[in-house]
Design a protein around this motif. Structure first.
Motif, mmCIF file in Angstrom:
data_model
loop_
_atom_site.group_PDB
_atom_site.id
_atom_site.type_symbol
_atom_site.label_atom_id
_atom_site.label_comp_id
_atom_site.label_asym_id
_atom_site.label_seq_id
_atom_site.Cartn_x
_atom_site.Cartn_y
_atom_site.Cartn_z
ATOM 1 N N MET A 217 0.688 -1.284 -0.150
ATOM 2 C CA MET A 217 0.127 -0.042 0.275
ATOM 3 C C MET A 217 1.401 1.295 -0.226
ATOM 4 S SD MET A 217 -2.717 -1.105 -0.031
ATOM 5 C CE MET A 217 -2.775 -2.412 -1.174
ATOM 6 N N PRO A 218 0.370 2.661 -0.619
ATOM 7 C CA PRO A 218 0.876 3.422 -0.380
ATOM 8 C C PRO A 218 1.719 3.701 0.858
ATOM 9 C CG PRO A 218 -1.032 4.019 -1.601
ATOM 10 C CD PRO A 218 -0.846 2.915 -1.296
ATOM 11 N N ASP A 219 1.410 3.215 2.468
ATOM 12 C CA ASP A 219 2.208 3.290 3.277
ATOM 13 C C ASP A 219 3.350 3.125 3.367
ATOM 14 O OD1 ASP A 219 0.466 1.401 4.479
ATOM 15 O OD2 ASP A 219 0.493 2.366 5.605
ATOM 16 N N GLY A 220 3.905 2.152 2.312
ATOM 17 C CA GLY A 220 4.302 0.903 3.146
ATOM 18 C C GLY A 220 4.402 -0.660 3.484
ATOM 19 N N ASN A 221 3.253 -0.579 3.517
ATOM 20 C CA ASN A 221 2.416 -1.403 4.483
ATOM 21 C C ASN A 221 2.101 -2.548 3.539
ATOM 22 O OD1 ASN A 221 3.717 -1.687 6.962
ATOM 23 N ND2 ASN A 221 2.507 -0.153 7.689
ATOM 24 N N ILE A 222 2.143 -4.134 3.567
ATOM 25 C CA ILE A 222 1.118 -5.518 2.848
ATOM 26 C C ILE A 222 0.596 -5.737 4.241
ATOM 27 C CG2 ILE A 222 1.250 -7.869 2.222
ATOM 28 C CD1 ILE A 222 4.297 -6.682 1.658
ATOM 29 N N TYR A 223 -0.715 -5.344 3.985
ATOM 30 C CA TYR A 223 -2.471 -5.857 4.199
ATOM 31 C C TYR A 223 -2.729 -6.807 4.316
ATOM 32 C CZ TYR A 223 -1.270 -1.103 6.855
ATOM 33 O OH TYR A 223 -0.387 -0.040 6.869
ATOM 34 N N SER A 224 -2.897 -7.715 3.798
ATOM 35 C CA SER A 224 -3.303 -8.877 2.357
ATOM 36 C C SER A 224 -2.389 -9.838 1.755
ATOM 37 C CB SER A 224 -4.771 -7.800 1.891
ATOM 38 O OG SER A 224 -4.408 -7.526 0.609
ATOM 39 N N LEU A 225 -2.420 -10.435 0.897
ATOM 40 C CA LEU A 225 -1.966 -11.737 1.279
ATOM 41 C C LEU A 225 -2.994 -12.022 -0.159
ATOM 42 C CD1 LEU A 225 -0.212 -14.532 2.784
ATOM 43 C CD2 LEU A 225 0.749 -12.316 1.473
ATOM 44 N N PRO A 226 -2.137 -12.292 -1.397
ATOM 45 C CA PRO A 226 -2.855 -12.066 -3.177
ATOM 46 C C PRO A 226 -3.376 -13.360 -3.777
ATOM 47 C CG PRO A 226 -1.233 -11.667 -3.431
ATOM 48 C CD PRO A 226 -1.198 -12.248 -2.656
ATOM 49 N N THR A 227 -3.861 -13.484 -4.701
ATOM 50 C CA THR A 227 -4.050 -14.746 -5.826
ATOM 51 C C THR A 227 -3.429 -14.634 -6.433
ATOM 52 O OG1 THR A 227 -6.822 -15.236 -5.076
ATOM 53 C CG2 THR A 227 -5.320 -15.996 -7.548
ATOM 54 N N VAL A 228 -1.835 -15.772 -7.215
ATOM 55 C CA VAL A 228 -1.146 -15.307 -7.623
ATOM 56 C C VAL A 228 -0.649 -16.123 -8.693
ATOM 57 C CG1 VAL A 228 1.272 -14.445 -7.985
ATOM 58 C CG2 VAL A 228 0.174 -14.772 -5.498
ATOM 59 N N TYR A 229 -0.814 -15.976 -10.322
ATOM 60 C CA TYR A 229 -1.130 -16.355 -11.590
ATOM 61 C C TYR A 229 0.529 -16.615 -12.058
ATOM 62 C CZ TYR A 229 -6.627 -15.948 -11.116
ATOM 63 O OH TYR A 229 -7.986 -15.636 -10.961
ATOM 64 N N ASP A 230 1.271 -17.288 -11.505
ATOM 65 C CA ASP A 230 3.233 -18.004 -11.941
ATOM 66 C C ASP A 230 2.710 -17.217 -13.351
ATOM 67 O OD1 ASP A 230 5.357 -18.613 -12.551
ATOM 68 O OD2 ASP A 230 4.604 -21.095 -12.512
ATOM 69 N N PRO A 231 3.495 -16.269 -13.402
ATOM 70 C CA PRO A 231 3.815 -15.519 -14.393
ATOM 71 C C PRO A 231 4.712 -16.874 -16.062
ATOM 72 C CG PRO A 231 4.261 -14.091 -12.976
ATOM 73 C CD PRO A 231 3.905 -16.038 -12.561
ATOM 74 N N GLU A 232 4.842 -17.580 -15.177
ATOM 75 C CA GLU A 232 5.484 -18.852 -16.697
ATOM 76 C C GLU A 232 4.370 -19.884 -17.059
ATOM 77 O OE1 GLU A 232 8.516 -21.015 -14.351
ATOM 78 O OE2 GLU A 232 9.343 -19.024 -13.656
ATOM 79 N N PHE A 233 3.388 -19.794 -16.233
ATOM 80 C CA PHE A 233 1.698 -20.501 -16.977
ATOM 81 C C PHE A 233 1.811 -19.111 -18.240
ATOM 82 C CE2 PHE A 233 -1.996 -22.277 -15.167
ATOM 83 C CZ PHE A 233 -2.651 -22.895 -16.386
ATOM 84 N N ARG A 234 2.327 -18.967 -19.146
ATOM 85 C CA ARG A 234 1.733 -18.199 -19.895
ATOM 86 C C ARG A 234 0.164 -18.564 -21.158
ATOM 87 N NH1 ARG A 234 5.026 -13.895 -20.607
ATOM 88 N NH2 ARG A 234 4.691 -13.909 -22.919
ATOM 89 N N SER A 235 0.070 -19.313 -20.852
ATOM 90 C CA SER A 235 -1.472 -19.826 -21.159
ATOM 91 C C SER A 235 -2.565 -19.236 -20.578
ATOM 92 C CB SER A 235 -1.983 -20.651 -21.543
ATOM 93 O OG SER A 235 -1.439 -22.273 -20.482
ATOM 94 N N VAL A 236 -2.222 -19.344 -19.109
ATOM 95 C CA VAL A 236 -4.004 -18.063 -18.486
ATOM 96 C C VAL A 236 -3.519 -16.977 -18.579
ATOM 97 C CG1 VAL A 236 -1.807 -17.714 -16.163
ATOM 98 C CG2 VAL A 236 -4.225 -18.488 -15.926
#
Length: 557
Positions: A179-198
Motif C-alpha cells: 500500500m502507499p504507506d509501505g505496508n502489506i495488509y493482505s495476501l493475494p491470488t497469484v497466477y504463475d507468470p510462467e503459466f503463460r496460457s492463463v
C-alpha cells in the motif's frame, strides 16, 4: 476456477487479473510508516512482528504441527458451492490435523459476500482472519490505515518463506500488494507468470471452416476483415442458411482489447486499462481512450459492424444467447476460452496476433500476475498472527499448491510416470453425474475462483491449462509483452483514491458508453467526446495516474 469457465467474468486471468502498486518505502522492509495494529500481537506500527524477536511460545517455525497445543481461530470466507460445509470438508479437517489449528468458519455465498463482510467490519464483530473475501484494494488500504488489518511485512519476512520467495522472484507481486504507506495488509491470488496460457485472451477461430473456405489464418487487419467476410457469406457449415456468426462475443470490449496491440495501445498491459506509456514521452502517462490511435481502432471495428461481420446485438447480447449459438456450432470466432471447454466444440485454434496499419504487432491484452490482492487478511483481533501467516504460507509452496488444487494421491488424483498429475476417474467422470467442479468441491474449495494462493500449470486443470490453450499462447508469445513490461494495477494514496472514487468512475463509465456508441454509429462525435472528457477532469485523472507511475518507477529504481 471462474477463469476456466468464462473469460468475460474473470477478471479475473483475467483476464482478469487486478493488482496494486508499490509506494516509496521509508525503510528496507517497507514498514516504516505503519499506521497501527495490535501492539500486544507484536504487529503494530513497525510493520509487524520484529524479525529478530523470539518466536511465541508453542510456535514451531518450520514443519508440522505449526503449534504444539491446539488453538482455535475465528475465520470468515466467501464460498462458491452453497451446499459445502467447510467444518467437515476434507481440505480443512486434514489440514487441522497436521497444523493443530482449528478454524471456526463463517462462510457466505459469493453473491452476498460484499454485504456480509462490510456488515461485520461496520459492527466491529469481525473475526481474526478473512479468507477468500475478495477485498478491493481500496478497502485493503482503508482497513490497514485504520489498524483493523495487521501489517504483514515482518510476519512474511520471518514466517512465510514460500510467499517471500515468490515476491523475490517476481517483484511485481510486492509492488502490487504494498500500500502507499509501505505496508502489506493482505495476501493475494497469484497466477504463475510462467503459466503463460492463463494470461492469454486471444479469440478462437473454427479452423475447419477456414480450410473449407480456402482462407488462411490472418496476419494483419485487412486479412482479418476478409476472413470474417468469408465466414459470413461462404456458408462454411454447409446447411444452405446464412446462420453463421463471423464474430461471436458478449460486448465489444473483448474485440477492442484483442486489437489494441495492432494499434500500439496498452503497451504495458491491461491492469490499468485506460492508460499506458506515451510512446513519444518515456515515463509519461497517455490516456488511451482519447488518443488518435484509439479512434482509428474504433473506426475499424465500426466498419466490421457496418458490414455485418459482428454479432448484430454485440453491445447488448446476453451471455446465454451467445452460449446457445456457441453450443450449436454457429460461431466462427469465439471471444472466450477454448470452445471445447465451454461449448464442447472441437477444432478451434487461437487467432494470431495481428499487424496494424502503422506496423505495430503486439499482444497487449494481459494483466499483471496478480488476481485479487485482498484474499487473506489478519485483523487486530488475531491472537496468533505468527501461526496464521505460517498456516497461509503453506498454500504458496509446491506441496500446499498440489494439496489445494489436487487433493490427495490415489484418492482424488493420480500421479503419472512422468510426474504429472490428473484427477481420478471418479472426479473426471463422476458416477453420480456430478460435474468436475461439483465433484472436486466434495473435497476442495478452488472451484469458483475465490482463494488466496499460487496458480500453476502443473496443478491447475481448468481451460487455460488445456493443450490447445498452451499451444495458443506459444503462437502468440513472439509478439507478447514480457512479464517485466507489464505494469501492476496502480494503488492510490488515500486522498487520490477519494478523488478517483468519483472522477475516475465518471470518466471510465463515459468512455465505456461511448466505445459502444462509436462502434455502432461511427466516430462523428469524436471531438465533442474529447471535449467532454476534458471538462470532466481528464487532466487531473492523468496527474493522479502519473503520480502512481512515478512511485512505481521509484520503487524499482
Amino acid at each position: 476456477m471462474e477463469r476456466s469457465k468464462r473469460k468475460r467474468t474473470k477478471g479475473m486471468l483475467a483476464l482478469a487479473l487486478a493488482a496494486a502498486m508499490l509506494a516509496a518505502c521509508s525503510n528496507g522492509n517497507g514498514a516504516g510508516n505503519a499506521s497501527g495494529g495490535s501492539g500486544e500481537n507484536g504487529a503494530g506500527g513497525d510493520g509487524g512482528t520484529k524479525a529478530d524477536a523470539a518466536a511465541p511460545a508453542g510456535l514451531n517455525e518450520s514443519g508440522f504441527p505449526i503449534v504444539g497445543e491446539k488453538i482455535t481461530v475465528s475465520g470468515f470466507a466467501g464460498k462458491f458451492m452453497a451446499n459445502v460445509d467447510w467444518s467437515t470438508l476434507k481440505l480443512w479437517t486434514d489440514y487441522e490435523a497436521r497444523t493443530n489449528i482449528h478454524v471456526e468458519w463463517e462462510t457466505v455465498q459469493k453473491d452476498v459476500l460484499k454485504e456480509k463482510r462490510n456488515l461485520l467490519l461496520a459492527g466491529g464483530n469481525y473475526p481474526e482472519l478473512f479468507f477468500a473475501s475478495a477485498f478491493p484494494k481500496t478497502d485493503v488500504a482503508k482497513y490497514g490505515d485504520q489498524g483493523v488489518f495487521l501489517p504483514l511485512n515482518d510476519l512474511i519476512d520471518r514466517y512465510a518463506p514460500n510467499f517471500k520467495a515468490l515476491m523475490e522472484k517476481y517483484p511485481v507481486i510486492k509492488q502490487g500488494i504494498t500500500m502507499p504507506d509501505g505496508n502489506i495488509y493482505s495476501l493475494p491470488t497469484v497466477y504463475d507468470p510462467e503459466f503463460r496460457s492463463v494470461f492469454f485472451n486471444t479469440p478462437w477461430i473454427k479452423k475447419e471452416w477456414l480450410d473449407k473456405l480456402g482462407v488462411a489464418e490472418p496476419a494483419n487487419l485487412e486479412q482479418f476483415k476478409e476472413m470474417l467476410k468469408a465466414i459470413k457469406t461462404g456458408d462454411p457449415n454447409g446447411n444452405g442458411k446464412p446462420d453463421e456468426i463471423a464474430w461471436g462475443g458478449v460486448g465489444t470490449l473483448g474485440l477492442v482489447n484483442y486489437l489494441k496491440g495492432a494499434y500500439g495501445l496498452n503497451n504495458h498491459g491491461t491492469a490499468n486499462p485506460y492508460v499506458d506509456e506515451d510512446p513519444e514521452a518515456a515515463g509519461k502517462i497517455r490516456f488511451v481512450p482519447s488518443s488518435e490511435r484509439y479512434k482509428e481502432l474504433l473506426e475499424f471495428v465500426h466498419g466490421l459492424y457496418k458490414d455485418g461481420l459482428l454479432e448484430k446485438d454485440i453491445a447488448s447480447v446476453k451471455a446465454e444467447e451467445i452460449d446457445a449459438k456457441g453450443a450449436e456450432g454457429l460461431l466462427g470466432v469465439v471471444d472466450n476460452v477454448d470452445p471445447v471447454a465451454i461449448y464442447n466444440q472441437q477444432g478451434y485454434v487461437g487467432l494470431p496476433v495481428l499487424e496494424g496499419p502503422h506496423g505495430d504487432r503486439m499482444y497487449t491484452y494481459l494483466g499483471a500476475p496478480l488476481g485479487n490482492i485482498g484474499m487473506f487478511a489478519l485483523t487486530d483481533k488475531a491472537e496468533h498472527p505468527e501461526a496464521m501467516i505460517r498456516w497461509m504460507d503453506y498454500f504458496y509452496g509446491d506441496e500446499g499448491i498440489r494439496n489445494f488444487f489436487m487433493g490427495w494421491k490415489d484418492e482424488t488424483y493420480v500421479e503419472n510416470a512422468d510426474g504429472s498429475v490428473d484427477y481420478t476417474e471418479d472426479i473426471k467422470n463422476n458416477k453420480d453425474g456430478l460435474s468436475l467442479d461439483q465433484a472436486v468441491s466434495q473435497y476442495l474449495i478452488w472451484p469458483g475462483g475465490y482463494y488466496p494462493g499460487f496458480v500453476t500449470h502443473k496443478y491447475f486443470k481448468g481451460a487455460e491449462g488445456l493443450p490447445t490453450s498452451v499451444e495458443n499462447s506459444k503462437k502468440a508469445d513472439p509478439y507478447t509483452l514480457q512479464a517485466d513490461q507489464v505494469w501492476p494495477g496502480f494503488n492510490f494514496a488515500q486522498e487520490e483514491q477519494e478523488e478517483m472514487g468519483t472522477l475516475g468512475t465518471d470518466i471510465q463509465t463515459y468512455v465505456d458508453e461511448m466505445r459502444d456508441k462509436f462502434i455502432l454509429n461511427g466516430t462523428g462525435e469524436w471531438d465533442a467526446y474529447v471535449s467532454t472528457l476534458e471538462s470532466m477532469g481528464l487532466k487531473r485523472y492523468i496527474e493522479i495516474y502519473q503520480s502512481a507511475l512515478d512511485r512505481t518507477i521509484g520503487s524499482n529504481g
